[in-house]
Design a protein around this motif. Structure first.
Motif, short mmCIF file in Angstrom:
data_model
loop_
_atom_site.label_atom_id
_atom_site.label_comp_id
_atom_site.label_asym_id
_atom_site.label_seq_id
_atom_site.Cartn_x
_atom_site.Cartn_y
_atom_site.Cartn_z
N MET A 1 0.77 -0.79 0.49
CA MET A 1 0.46 -0.12 -0.18
C MET A 1 0.99 1.33 0.01
O MET A 1 1.67 1.65 0.79
CB MET A 1 -1.11 0.03 1.54
N ALA A 2 0.24 2.62 -1.22
CA ALA A 2 1.30 3.26 -0.66
C ALA A 2 0.68 4.87 0.00
O ALA A 2 -0.48 4.96 -0.47
CB ALA A 2 1.70 3.58 -2.49
N THR A 3 1.46 5.70 -0.17
CA THR A 3 0.78 6.42 0.88
C THR A 3 1.07 7.86 -0.81
O THR A 3 2.15 7.84 -0.11
CB THR A 3 1.33 7.60 2.30
N PHE A 4 -0.56 8.53 -0.54
CA PHE A 4 -0.30 9.49 -1.40
C PHE A 4 -0.79 10.72 -1.12
O PHE A 4 -1.38 11.10 -0.26
CB PHE A 4 -1.90 9.07 -3.02
N LEU A 5 0.25 11.71 -1.66
CA LEU A 5 -0.08 13.04 -1.06
C LEU A 5 -0.68 13.72 -2.22
O LEU A 5 -0.48 13.86 -3.35
CB LEU A 5 0.98 13.79 -0.59
N ILE A 6 -2.05 14.65 -2.05
CA ILE A 6 -2.94 15.09 -3.49
C ILE A 6 -3.16 16.95 -2.95
O ILE A 6 -3.47 16.76 -1.86
CB ILE A 6 -4.15 14.26 -3.59
N LEU A 7 -2.49 17.58 -3.41
CA LEU A 7 -2.29 18.64 -3.39
C LEU A 7 -3.34 19.37 -4.69
O LEU A 7 -3.21 19.44 -6.14
CB LEU A 7 -1.14 19.75 -3.65
N GLU A 8 -4.83 19.44 -4.05
CA GLU A 8 -6.07 20.33 -5.03
C GLU A 8 -6.56 20.67 -4.10
O GLU A 8 -7.28 20.71 -3.34
CB GLU A 8 -6.91 18.66 -5.10
N ASP A 9 -6.88 22.09 -4.88
CA ASP A 9 -7.71 23.21 -4.40
C ASP A 9 -9.24 22.94 -4.48
O ASP A 9 -10.21 23.56 -4.24
CB ASP A 9 -7.41 24.36 -4.98
N ASP A 10 -9.48 21.63 -6.03
CA ASP A 10 -10.87 21.93 -6.38
C ASP A 10 -11.17 21.00 -5.30
O ASP A 10 -11.42 19.71 -5.82
CB ASP A 10 -10.90 21.45 -7.76
N ALA A 11 -12.28 21.22 -4.32
CA ALA A 11 -12.80 20.40 -2.89
C ALA A 11 -13.44 18.95 -3.62
O ALA A 11 -13.35 17.72 -3.46
CB ALA A 11 -13.30 20.13 -1.41
N GLU A 12 -14.42 18.87 -5.03
CA GLU A 12 -14.85 17.88 -6.04
C GLU A 12 -14.26 17.15 -5.77
O GLU A 12 -14.37 15.83 -6.28
CB GLU A 12 -16.18 18.35 -6.38
N PHE A 13 -13.32 17.03 -6.99
CA PHE A 13 -11.97 16.43 -7.85
C PHE A 13 -11.40 15.72 -6.47
O PHE A 13 -10.77 14.89 -7.09
CB PHE A 13 -11.07 17.78 -8.72
N GLY A 14 -11.31 16.94 -5.90
CA GLY A 14 -9.44 16.06 -4.59
C GLY A 14 -10.66 14.95 -4.00
O GLY A 14 -9.72 13.91 -3.74
N LEU A 15 -12.20 15.04 -3.21
CA LEU A 15 -12.65 14.30 -3.03
C LEU A 15 -12.85 12.68 -4.00
O LEU A 15 -12.60 11.89 -3.89
CB LEU A 15 -13.80 14.42 -2.41
N LEU A 16 -12.52 13.27 -4.98
CA LEU A 16 -13.16 12.21 -6.25
C LEU A 16 -11.36 10.58 -6.19
O LEU A 16 -12.00 10.01 -6.66
CB LEU A 16 -13.67 12.63 -8.17
N LEU A 17 -10.92 11.81 -6.38
CA LEU A 17 -9.29 12.20 -6.70
C LEU A 17 -8.77 10.93 -5.19
O LEU A 17 -7.60 9.71 -5.41
CB LEU A 17 -8.05 12.46 -7.12
N SER A 18 -9.06 11.27 -4.47
CA SER A 18 -9.04 10.18 -2.92
C SER A 18 -9.19 9.47 -3.44
O SER A 18 -8.68 8.23 -2.88
CB SER A 18 -8.90 11.17 -1.78
N GLU A 19 -11.26 9.03 -3.55
CA GLU A 19 -11.95 8.21 -3.81
C GLU A 19 -10.87 6.41 -3.95
O GLU A 19 -11.56 5.75 -3.86
CB GLU A 19 -13.06 7.84 -3.74
N SER A 20 -10.93 7.04 -5.89
CA SER A 20 -10.15 6.34 -6.68
C SER A 20 -8.98 5.68 -5.77
O SER A 20 -8.66 4.53 -6.31
CB SER A 20 -9.90 7.14 -8.25
N ILE A 21 -8.17 6.38 -5.20
CA ILE A 21 -6.89 6.05 -4.60
C ILE A 21 -6.99 5.31 -3.37
O ILE A 21 -6.74 4.12 -3.13
CB ILE A 21 -6.08 7.19 -4.06
N ARG A 22 -8.42 5.07 -2.79
CA ARG A 22 -8.50 4.66 -1.68
C ARG A 22 -9.44 3.69 -2.03
O ARG A 22 -8.77 2.11 -1.75
CB ARG A 22 -9.11 4.76 -0.65
N MET A 23 -9.77 3.29 -3.04
CA MET A 23 -10.39 1.72 -3.57
C MET A 23 -9.40 0.80 -4.59
O MET A 23 -9.36 0.39 -4.87
CB MET A 23 -11.47 2.70 -4.91
N ALA A 24 -7.99 1.63 -4.99
CA ALA A 24 -7.48 0.66 -4.75
C ALA A 24 -6.92 0.54 -4.17
O ALA A 24 -5.34 -0.08 -4.07
CB ALA A 24 -6.23 1.15 -5.98
N ASP A 25 -7.00 0.65 -2.51
CA ASP A 25 -5.76 0.00 -1.57
C ASP A 25 -4.96 0.99 -1.00
O ASP A 25 -3.84 0.41 -0.67
CB ASP A 25 -5.98 -1.72 -1.92
N HIS A 26 -5.27 2.46 -1.67
CA HIS A 26 -3.85 3.29 -0.92
C HIS A 26 -4.56 4.20 -0.32
O HIS A 26 -5.40 4.12 0.07
CB HIS A 26 -2.87 3.60 -2.16
#
Length: 72
Positions: A1-26
Motif C-alpha cells: 500500500m502506497a501513501t499518496f499526498l494530493i495537493l488540489e484546491d478543487d474540493a470535488e475533484f480532490g475527493l474523487l481522486l482520493s476515493e479512487s486511490i482509496r478504492m485501489a487499496d492505497h
C-alpha cells in the motif's frame, strides 16, 4: 500500500481522486495548499505526490500551489 499526498484546491475533484486511490487499496492524504502539503511531508512518509500547479484563492491564482511545493 502506497501513501499518496494530493495537493488540489478543487474540493470535488480532490475527493474523487482520493476515493479512487482509496478504492485501489492505497492511502490518500488530501490538502488544499502547499503550506499544508509541506507540513504533511514533514510528518508522514509519502510515496507519491500529485500536485495541482495553480491553486486558486477566490478568483485569483495563489503561489501556494504545486510550484511552491516543488521549489522548496
Amino acid at each position: 500500500m502506497a501513501t499518496f499526498l494530493i495537493l488540489e484546491d478543487d474540493a470535488e475533484f480532490g475527493l474523487l481522486l482520493s476515493e479512487s486511490i482509496r478504492m485501489a487499496d492505497h492511502r490518500p492524504l488530501l490538502c488544499t495548499n502547499a503550506t499544508e502539503a509541506l507540513g504533511i511531508l514533514n510528518e508522514e512518509e509519502i510515496d507519491i505526490v500529485i500536485a495541482d500547479v495553480f491553486i486558486r484563492v477566490g478568483n485569483r491564482y495563489s503561489m501556494d500551489g504545486g510550484i511552491k511545493l516543488v521549489s522548496t
